[in-house]
Write a protein that holds these residues in place. Structure first.
Motif: not given
Ligand SMILES: [Zn+2]
Length: 205
Positions: A68-82
């Protein structure tokens, strides 16, 4: 002992997804680097600090939040969630410094752990990232992953040479970059007092 078992037994880190031996080796090196840094800040309690502040952590390779975050940012991302699940960009090994990347993501977990029990600080604030931004002259508000430089004066902002100045993008990123550069290349810190700030606000016993 396998690297995965070592990560579990030594650090309390759990893994989900198709991690290969190189991924695991990078996770282990990052854990050792951060543990050594914690030890230098508070001699005799580096390992205890790791267990108390950064266990359990659950690492995922890819997964829905990362997609999801990669789609929103339009580039590969890592994310901490929750709060303490790290969803790693599957290609994190191709980043300029994969270990720096792991410590950066762990800083978001730390922000959550040291922040309020209610909502995750890396998203809504209230943790050490807010305190650091204020200490550096800013006033963090809004979504902490996209709230800009928060009025932090230019003298305390990140130089382009420090990972493209990524830490200026949001208060959560400002803090995550502070921890990662403190561990790997403190000369890149915009303000040398950040080292003492970390010692007093993050690496206390
Ligand atoms: Zn980040």
């Amino acid at each position: 002992m396998s690297t995965a078992n070592l990560l579990r037994s030594e650090y309390g880190w759990k893994l989900s997804g198709a991690f290969n031996e190189t991924h695991l080796a990078v996770l282990l090196l990052a854990a050792q680097d951060l543990s050594a840094f914690a030890e230098a800040q508070a001699p005799g309690s580096g390992e205890i600090w790791m267990r108390r502040r950064l266990a359990p952590v659950h690492f995922h390779l890819g997964g829905l939040p990362q997609w999801v975050v990669t789609r929103v940012a339009a580039h590969a991302m890592s994310v901490v969630f929750p709060r303490r699940d790290v969803w790693l960009n599957k290609n994190f090994l191709t980043l300029p410094n994969p270990r720096h990347h792991i410590v950066h993501e762990l800083a978001h977990v730390l922000d959550n752990r040291l922040g309020p029990k209610t909502l995750p600080a890396a998203i809504f604030g209230g943790g050490p990232a807010d305190r650091l931004a204020r200490e550096m002259g800013g006033a963090p508000r809004g979504m902490r992953y996209s709230n800009g430089a928060c009025g932090i004066p230019p003298v305390n902002r990140w130089a382009e040479s420090a990972g493209g100045g990524y830490g200026n993008h949001a208060s959560a990123e400002y803090f995550a970059e502070t921890l990662a550069w403190a561990v790997y290349y403190p000369s890149n810190l915009p303000n040398p007092t950040m080292m003492n700030w970390l010692k007093a606000n993050v690496f206390y016993r």
